[in-house]
Design an enzyme around this catalytic site. Structure first.
Site, mmCIF file in Angstrom:
data_model
loop_
_atom_site.group_PDB
_atom_site.id
_atom_site.type_symbol
_atom_site.label_atom_id
_atom_site.label_comp_id
_atom_site.label_asym_id
_atom_site.label_seq_id
_atom_site.Cartn_x
_atom_site.Cartn_y
_atom_site.Cartn_z
ATOM 1 N N ASP A 106 0.758 -1.332 -0.303
ATOM 2 C CA ASP A 106 0.499 -0.501 0.403
ATOM 3 C C ASP A 106 1.158 1.259 0.232
ATOM 4 O OD1 ASP A 106 -2.992 1.197 0.213
ATOM 5 O OD2 ASP A 106 -1.600 2.029 2.040
ATOM 6 N N TYR A 213 -1.333 11.658 2.372
ATOM 7 C CA TYR A 213 -1.851 12.024 1.026
ATOM 8 C C TYR A 213 -2.065 12.625 -0.035
ATOM 9 C CZ TYR A 213 -3.532 7.309 1.834
ATOM 10 O OH TYR A 213 -4.397 6.132 1.533
ATOM 11 N N HIS A 272 -6.520 -6.353 -0.345
ATOM 12 C CA HIS A 272 -6.216 -5.374 -0.206
ATOM 13 C C HIS A 272 -5.084 -5.956 0.436
ATOM 14 C CE1 HIS A 272 -4.110 -1.495 -1.274
ATOM 15 N NE2 HIS A 272 -4.181 -1.257 0.292
#
Length: 291
Positions: A106, A213, A272
């Protein structure tokens, strides 16, 4: 394989005033494990003992902003250049000339890819778990299908509000992401979840993790230079196909001009969090690749 925490050493190193915590175990060639969002070093609890048993020395850091590592203020502190320099500092602090492999899941993959671009002399192999090449991710964010999956990335650009909502109901959204999104019953136990909650509750951690982010949406040196640098090191991509955050098209190997030596292994019954769902399969693939 069960993690024996008595065999772990908790260590710290410092780079540019930022103190980084990591766990270390084993002896032999160095393997660096980079966790994802919103995790911590403990997310590699299934991989650390397997690697140590196979004769590797493992370093698994809390990336800056997470758990016991420092949480510098400001979005710029989480730019890609800072994150990759942290990995270089960890390898250099270990005393090793290079890592036999850097493994990222990730956001850890989001750091591992550019690390291989910027510091090719510091690693021999690259292993990616559910993390697309940066060029593929940028292209995917122009598609409606990936935009629907990545809505939270844009929501995180709002100041303060995301932190308030994520903290609501004892981090309900984070708890759901690491437990309810997995495919294997019991992949994340209540005891495991308590470790995550403790990490998320560290002062400043929530804003720091979301700042990854925010920083990603600011201009970076990779974007300014146009096409990203080529990754010539061998790459293994392990991909859980039931990924609610990343579109299936992202699993394909990147342009051979960007990474010519990539092997992709799809795991159909994994999420995921592929290393939670299928730890034995992931460990075997990892060890076979390292040999």
């Amino acid at each position: 394989m069960t993690l024996d925490e008595s065999r772990l050493s908790h260590r710290y190193t410092e780079r540019s005033g930022v103190r980084l915590h990591y766990v270390e175990a084993g002896e032999g060639p160095l393997v660096v494990l980079l966790h994802g969002f919103p995790e911590l070093w403990y997310s590699w609890r299934h991989q650390i003992p397997a690697l140590v048993e196979a004769g590797y020395r493992v370093i698994a850091p809390d990336m800056r902003g997470y758990n016991l590592s420092d949480k510098p203020r400001g979005v710029a502190a989480y730019a890609s250049a800072e994150l990759t320099a942290d990995v270089a500092a960890l390898i250099q602090a270990s005393g090793a000339e290079r890592a036999a492999a850097v493994v990222g899941h990730d956001w850890g993959a989001g750091v591992a890819w550019p690390f291989a671009m910027r510091y090719p002399e510091l690693l021999e192999r690259l292993v990616i778990l559910n993390g697309p090449h940066p060029a593929k991710m940028l292209a995917a964010l122009r598609t409606a299908r990936q935009l629907r999956k990545s809505w939270y990335m844009f929501f995180f650009q709002i100041p303060k509000l995301p932190e308030l909502l994520v903290r609501w109901n004892d981090y309900a959204t984070f708890r759901a992401s690491v437990k309810d999104d997995t495919r294997r019953p019991g992949a994340v136990t209540d005891e495991d979840l308590a470790r995550y909650l403790e990490a998320w509750s560290q002062p400043g951690a929530l804003t720091a993790t979301i700042n990854y982010y925010r920083a990603a949406f600011r201009p970076s040196s990779l974007r300014k230079s146009g096409k990203p640098p080529r990754v010539d090191t061998p790459v293994l991509v392990i991909w859980g196909e039931h990924d609610r955050y990343l579109d299936a098209d992202l699993v394909a190997a990147p342009d051979p001009e960007l990474a010519p030596n990539v092997r992709v292994v799809r795991i159909p019954d994994a999420s995921h969090f592929v290393h939670y769902d299928r730890p034995e399969k992931v460990n075997q693939l990892l060890l076979d690749f390292l040999r």
